[in-house]
Write a protein that holds these residues in place. Structure first.
Motif, PDB file in Angstrom:
ATOM      1  N   ASP A 437      18.154  16.130  22.651  1.00  0.00           N
ATOM      2  CA  ASP A 437      18.060  14.925  21.815  1.00  0.00           C
ATOM      3  C   ASP A 437      16.669  14.352  22.014  1.00  0.00           C
ATOM      4  O   ASP A 437      16.118  14.436  23.120  1.00  0.00           O
ATOM      5  CB  ASP A 437      19.121  13.908  22.261  1.00  0.00           C
ATOM      6  N   ASN A 438      16.110  13.727  20.976  1.00  0.00           N
ATOM      7  CA  ASN A 438      14.764  13.188  21.096  1.00  0.00           C
ATOM      8  C   ASN A 438      14.722  12.081  22.164  1.00  0.00           C
ATOM      9  O   ASN A 438      15.718  11.399  22.376  1.00  0.00           O
ATOM     10  CB  ASN A 438      14.285  12.643  19.746  1.00  0.00           C
ATOM     11  N   ASP A 439      13.551  11.985  22.835  1.00  0.00           N
ATOM     12  CA  ASP A 439      13.333  10.948  23.871  1.00  0.00           C
ATOM     13  C   ASP A 439      14.271  11.076  25.068  1.00  0.00           C
ATOM     14  O   ASP A 439      14.585  10.090  25.740  1.00  0.00           O
ATOM     15  CB  ASP A 439      13.445   9.543  23.264  1.00  0.00           C
ATOM     16  N   THR A 440      14.682  12.310  25.351  1.00  0.00           N
ATOM     17  CA  THR A 440      15.470  12.543  26.580  1.00  0.00           C
ATOM     18  C   THR A 440      14.547  12.461  27.785  1.00  0.00           C
ATOM     19  O   THR A 440      13.503  13.117  27.806  1.00  0.00           O
ATOM     20  CB  THR A 440      16.107  13.950  26.541  1.00  0.00           C
ATOM     21  N   VAL A 441      14.897  11.691  28.768  1.00  0.00           N
ATOM     22  CA  VAL A 441      14.100  11.621  30.007  1.00  0.00           C
ATOM     23  C   VAL A 441      14.271  12.938  30.744  1.00  0.00           C
ATOM     24  O   VAL A 441      15.384  13.416  30.941  1.00  0.00           O
ATOM     25  CB  VAL A 441      14.549  10.452  30.910  1.00  0.00           C
ATOM     26  N   LEU A 442      13.093  13.524  31.105  1.00  0.00           N
ATOM     27  CA  LEU A 442      13.158  14.869  31.675  1.00  0.00           C
ATOM     28  C   LEU A 442      11.941  15.066  32.573  1.00  0.00           C
ATOM     29  O   LEU A 442      10.840  14.638  32.196  1.00  0.00           O
ATOM     30  CB  LEU A 442      13.073  15.870  30.515  1.00  0.00           C
ATOM     31  N   GLY A 443      12.115  15.658  33.762  1.00  0.00           N
ATOM     32  CA  GLY A 443      10.965  16.023  34.580  1.00  0.00           C
ATOM     33  C   GLY A 443       9.992  14.864  34.760  1.00  0.00           C
ATOM     34  O   GLY A 443      10.370  13.756  35.073  1.00  0.00           O
ATOM     35  N   PHE A 444       8.719  15.160  34.495  1.00  0.00           N
ATOM     36  CA  PHE A 444       7.677  14.179  34.811  1.00  0.00           C
ATOM     37  C   PHE A 444       7.506  13.168  33.677  1.00  0.00           C
ATOM     38  O   PHE A 444       6.978  12.089  33.876  1.00  0.00           O
ATOM     39  CB  PHE A 444       6.365  14.901  35.108  1.00  0.00           C
ATOM     40  N   GLU A 445       7.898  13.530  32.406  1.00  0.00           N
ATOM     41  CA  GLU A 445       7.831  12.518  31.344  1.00  0.00           C
ATOM     42  C   GLU A 445       8.896  12.823  30.295  1.00  0.00           C
ATOM     43  O   GLU A 445       9.379  13.953  30.205  1.00  0.00           O
ATOM     44  CB  GLU A 445       6.441  12.460  30.679  1.00  0.00           C
ATOM     45  N   PRO A 446       9.293  11.793  29.500  1.00  0.00           N
ATOM     46  CA  PRO A 446      10.364  12.010  28.524  1.00  0.00           C
ATOM     47  C   PRO A 446       9.940  13.051  27.477  1.00  0.00           C
ATOM     48  O   PRO A 446       8.752  13.200  27.183  1.00  0.00           O
ATOM     49  CB  PRO A 446      10.538  10.640  27.861  1.00  0.00           C
ATOM     50  N   TYR A 447      10.930  13.752  26.967  1.00  0.00           N
ATOM     51  CA  TYR A 447      10.689  14.707  25.881  1.00  0.00           C
ATOM     52  C   TYR A 447      10.661  13.909  24.591  1.00  0.00           C
ATOM     53  O   TYR A 447      11.553  13.102  24.314  1.00  0.00           O
ATOM     54  CB  TYR A 447      11.825  15.728  25.848  1.00  0.00           C
ATOM     55  N   HIS A 448       9.616  14.117  23.762  1.00  0.00           N
ATOM     56  CA  HIS A 448       9.568  13.426  22.463  1.00  0.00           C
ATOM     57  C   HIS A 448       8.873  14.311  21.440  1.00  0.00           C
ATOM     58  O   HIS A 448       7.933  15.012  21.762  1.00  0.00           O
ATOM     59  CB  HIS A 448       8.810  12.094  22.581  1.00  0.00           C
ATOM     60  N   SER A 449       9.405  14.270  20.223  1.00  0.00           N
ATOM     61  CA  SER A 449       8.722  14.974  19.126  1.00  0.00           C
ATOM     62  C   SER A 449       8.707  14.053  17.917  1.00  0.00           C
ATOM     63  O   SER A 449       9.756  13.531  17.507  1.00  0.00           O
ATOM     64  CB  SER A 449       9.487  16.258  18.779  1.00  0.00           C
ATOM     65  N   ASP A 450       7.522  13.862  17.337  1.00  0.00           N
ATOM     66  CA  ASP A 450       7.417  12.984  16.166  1.00  0.00           C
ATOM     67  C   ASP A 450       8.128  13.598  14.963  1.00  0.00           C
ATOM     68  O   ASP A 450       8.549  12.907  14.046  1.00  0.00           O
ATOM     69  CB  ASP A 450       5.931  12.755  15.809  1.00  0.00           C
ATOM     70  N   THR A 451       8.265  14.932  14.993  1.00  0.00           N
ATOM     71  CA  THR A 451       8.891  15.589  13.824  1.00  0.00           C
ATOM     72  C   THR A 451      10.289  16.083  14.175  1.00  0.00           C
ATOM     73  O   THR A 451      10.807  17.003  13.546  1.00  0.00           O
ATOM     74  CB  THR A 451       8.016  16.786  13.391  1.00  0.00           C
ATOM     75  N   TRP A 452      10.879  15.469  15.208  1.00  0.00           N
ATOM     76  CA  TRP A 452      12.180  15.951  15.699  1.00  0.00           C
ATOM     77  C   TRP A 452      13.205  16.007  14.577  1.00  0.00           C
ATOM     78  O   TRP A 452      13.884  17.014  14.382  1.00  0.00           O
ATOM     79  CB  TRP A 452      12.677  15.029  16.822  1.00  0.00           C
ATOM     80  N   GLU A 453      13.294  14.968  13.786  1.00  0.00           N
ATOM     81  CA  GLU A 453      14.329  14.841  12.747  1.00  0.00           C
ATOM     82  C   GLU A 453      14.180  15.944  11.702  1.00  0.00           C
ATOM     83  O   GLU A 453      15.088  16.717  11.450  1.00  0.00           O
ATOM     84  CB  GLU A 453      14.197  13.460  12.077  1.00  0.00           C
ATOM     85  N   GLU A 454      12.973  16.047  11.166  1.00  0.00           N
ATOM     86  CA  GLU A 454      12.817  17.049  10.084  1.00  0.00           C
ATOM     87  C   GLU A 454      12.950  18.470  10.639  1.00  0.00           C
ATOM     88  O   GLU A 454      13.557  19.325  10.017  1.00  0.00           O
ATOM     89  CB  GLU A 454      11.483  16.845   9.375  1.00  0.00           C
ATOM     90  N   ASP A 455      12.415  18.682  11.833  1.00  0.00           N
ATOM     91  CA  ASP A 455      12.568  20.034  12.410  1.00  0.00           C
ATOM     92  C   ASP A 455      14.040  20.349  12.619  1.00  0.00           C
ATOM     93  O   ASP A 455      14.508  21.453  12.348  1.00  0.00           O
ATOM     94  CB  ASP A 455      11.832  20.106  13.765  1.00  0.00           C
ATOM     95  N   ASN A 456      14.768  19.363  13.120  1.00  0.00           N
ATOM     96  CA  ASN A 456      16.193  19.597  13.388  1.00  0.00           C
ATOM     97  C   ASN A 456      16.960  19.871  12.103  1.00  0.00           C
ATOM     98  O   ASN A 456      17.821  20.760  12.056  1.00  0.00           O
ATOM     99  CB  ASN A 456      16.786  18.387  14.115  1.00  0.00           C
TER     100      ASN A 456
END
Ligand code: GLC
Length: 738
Positions: A437-456
């Motif tokens: 899921d976008n903005d999942t806190v993970l490892g050293f910094e949160p995972y984020h993708s600006d195009t998460w929605e359209e890619d998904n």
């Protein structure tokens, strides 16, 4: 080197040289791309580099040979440097994660895997591995469950002792072996709230009966090192816990090897409020008998003053230094500082077919089949099959601790499927959705993708087309590799929501669904089982993951794995373990009765219990027969033989793990409803049957009694022999200890 020569060397060393043997500096002091498994202040530690006795998290035979050559040349007594590394379940050929190895209920899998790991790591210049982790774990919120072999002391002890034997062999100077370091001593798996670095509150009874035995077994197998844990035990940080380290570890367990702190754990006694300053922490750790300070300035910056002020004796220092020198001597480093590691040797062993075969065998035995409705599995080759999900073509099937391996060498599901079905059979693949899921806190910094929605959306659309085409869909879903491991505790132990949405959309297509889950922990499954015709836990399967999973999907071999940890209905049940106490008001097996020990909104029991796992066949088990009903407490050689007949009544050859559970009906401390006291894997062809026997001796039913001693007590004991910890598929039998 002879012991007398070692003693002479010690005598000749300066105070500074001796203190530096107890200092470990991070590998980043020697090379930039060292793995980072803790926080360290490079500037402060730089002054220790020249004489530090050991380093960690670097590997590479040519690099390490060069570092060793320079180090020895500059050392006043030319004492070799120790190279240590976290080879938890694979250096280059990655085995299934330890939790998956626990699922095999096969100590030979652990031993053979450790042998391969040691061979590859030793050839790459490594001397010590920070493995096995013998922590008993009951809380699936804790991300480090992935490194354990689960919730049972007996299973953990058999698996970790075998790992030690595999790593060390007969002689750690052998260039195919490394020294093993049992960790995290002690009871780190009991961390409060399922978080790293917190406190552990345990009675001595539970500590001694449940949490300590696996460490004792692994140490009994000859482990050369033990690592202190980050947690406090009843208010005392392990690295300063003199009772735990001197009375229990050194005296009770007769451990005379090297005790190393975990990363920064000695310094952290100040954060805990157990020491006012580093100098105080240094004194407490030395008093407790901690030999090596991992990656802080505490020992290097304070021991000289403490000795000069008479606050710690130089004898105490010499004792610790002698243990470090002895380890180097046992490794043969004074004769060969390179421990036989050469590029030629490394090239000849790394990722060999033999090593891959060991990994493949482990994967096949580790997979746990939880559901198989209407024999949805094994797959038939004439089905139109699609593999959909973020793990359908994912090279990272390792755990987050496979820090020295290369994911590119992993056999993916896609690769294995294409090999198995060949070019003339069409199969299709879709990633289906984002893994996280976008903005999942993970490892050293949160995972984020600006195009998460359209890619998904694109991934989903393509997956729907693929699902429409197929008759059978294999859903390849699971946690992200960095959603388990160190500092990855979670209160929501489900797979990412986006993947559940994908499964629901595919389900709407009305096809047969086989769900594979890649995970480093037990999961809350919600309605995944209901949406799946078959459901299999694949854990973090490592380098041969694709091949092993495909072999089982296609019926080359029946699944035989058994859960090493309970899978809960809800995270609210955590911590959860099968060997719990009955309580004074047990909840009846049927119904939800007032004034009993229950939840209003959830069963007490696991959704899938410890020891559970299906095969492609059906097995029956007879009532357990005992060859006598009284065991003599006074005669240590006396034994009762418990025997069952196990029959493969199905039409598929398969392995089954027969499990012996014993319940002590009454004791001077209350006793669990049952405890695993034996297990045996049996392979039976269709319609074959065999007798399986277990020997029950007095030592098997000892526990930490009210006398604060590990002993047995007279009384009645129930015996259950079955295929998991809960299913009542055979009557209990009982015997008495008199
Ligand atoms: C980490 C881990 C420990 C590991 C050590 C060295 O903090 O707690 O398991 O072996 O540091 O990497």
């Amino acid at each position: 080197m002879k012991k007398t020569d070692l003693e002479a060397l010690l005598k000749d060393m300066s105070l500074e040289e001796k203190i530096m043997q107890l200092v470990q500096v991070p590998g980043s002091m020697f090379e930039e791309d060292a793995a980072l498994t803790g926080l360290s202040d490079k500037e402060t530690l730089d002054k220790f580099k020249a004489l530090a006795g050991s380093t960690l998290s670097i590997y590479g035979v040519e690099k390490l040979r060069k570092i060793q050559e320079e180090y020895i040349a500059n050392h006043p007594h030319h004492i070799p440097l120790l190279f240590m590394l976290d080879v938890i379940h694979g250096h280059k050929t990655v085995m299934p994660c330890p939790l998956a190895q626990g699922a095999t209920f096969d100590p030979e899998v652990a031993r053979n895997g450790a042998k391969v790991q040691a061979k590859e790591a030793a050839a790459d210049g490594v001397h010590v591995t920070f493995s096995p982790m013998a922590d008993l774990v009951r809380d699936a919120r804790w991300g480090r469950v992935v490194e354990s072999t689960g919730e049972d002391a007996y299973l953990n002890g058999k698996m970790t002792a075998s790992m030690v034997e595999g790593y060390q062999g007969e002689d750690i100077s052998d260039p195919n072996h490394v020294a093993a370091c049992v960790k995290h001593f002690a009871a780190y798996g009991g961390s409060m709230a399922g978080r790293d670095y917190t406190d552990v509150e345990l009675s001595e009874g539970t500590l001694r009966s449940q949490y300590l035995p696996a460490y004792e077994e692994a140490i009994g197998a000859g482990a050369k090192l033990v690592m202190t844990s980050f947690n406090t035990l009843n208010g005392i940080p392990s690295s300063g816990n003199k009772w735990l380290m001197r009375d229990v570890l050194r005296k009770d367990y007769k451990f005379d090897g090297v005790l190393i702190s975990d990363w920064g754990a000695i310094a952290e006694m100040v954060n805990w409020g157990f020491a006012e300053e580093f100098k105080d922490a240094a004194a407490k750790a030395m008093d407790a008998g901690v030999d090596i300070d991992m990656c802080t300035e505490v020992y290097g910056g304070n021991l000289a003053a403490l000795i000069k002020e008479g606050k710690i004796s130089e004898d105490l220092l010499d004792e610790a230094v002698m243990r470090v020198l002895t380890l180097k001597n046992d490794l043969g480093l004074f004769e060969d500082p390179y421990h036989g590691a050469t590029k030629e040797r490394f090239d000849s062993v790394v990722l060999s077919e033999e090593n891959r075969a060991v990994a493949l065998d482990a994967v096949r035995k580790s997979l746990v089949l939880l559901e198989n409705k209407n024999k949805a599995l094994p797959l038939k080759k004439d089905e139109k099959i699609a593999f959909i999900g973020p793990y359908a073509d994912n090279i990272d099937l390792r755990s987050s601790w496979a820090i020295s391996s290369n994911p590119e060498t992993t056999v993916t599901i896609k690769q294995a499927a294409e090999e198995a079905f060949g070019k003339d059979k069409e199969i299709r693949f879709s990633n289906g959705c984002q893994l996280l899921d976008n903005d999942t806190v993970l490892g050293f910094e949160p995972y984020h993708s600006d195009t998460w929605e359209e890619d998904n959306n694109k991934l989903m659309e393509e997956a729907m087309e693929t699902a429409k085409w197929a008759d059978t869909v294999v859903m390849c879903l699971g946690e992200h590799v960095f959603q388990s491991g160190e500092s990855t505790s979670r209160v929501d132990i489900r797979i990412p929501a986006v993947q559940i949405e994908l499964l629901k959309k595919v389900k709407e297509k009305g096809k047969k669904i086989i769900t594979l889950l890649f995970t480093g922990r037990p999961l809350v499954l919600d309605d995944i089982p209901e949406m799946s015709d078959a459901l299999m836990i694949c854990w973090r399967p490592g380098t041969e993951g694709g091949h092993g999973i495909m072999d089982v999907l296609l019926g080359e071999v029946s699944p035989s794995g058994k859960l090493p940890m309970s899978f809960p209905w809800s995270v609210g049940q955590e911590p959860l373990n099968y060997n719990c106490f009955k309580t004074g008001r047990p909840k009846p097996t049927e119904g939800n009765t007032m004034f009993t020990s229950r939840y209003l909104d959830c069963p007490n029991e696991a959704r899938y219990p410890f020891g559970y796992g299906l095969t492609y066949s059906e097995f029956e088990i007879s009532k357990c027969e005992l060859d006598k009903e009284v065991l003599k407490k006074s005669d240590k050689a006396d034994k009762i033989t418990a025997t069952v007949t196990v029959k493969n009544v199905g039409d598929v050859d398969a392995s089954q793990t027969v499990q012996l559970y014993i319940r002590d009906m009454a004791g001077s401390r209350v006793r669990p409803v049952r405890e695993l006291k034996g297990f045996k894997r049996v392979f039976l062809k269709a319609k074959e049957e065999t007798k399986v026997s277990f020997e029950i001796k007095e030592e098997l039913i000892r526990f930490w009694t009210i006398n604060n001693a590990y002993e047995s007590e007279e009384g009645t004991f129930e015996v259950f022999i079955r295929f998991d910890s809960m299913t009542q598929n055979s009557e209990a039998t009982s015997f008495r200890l008199e």
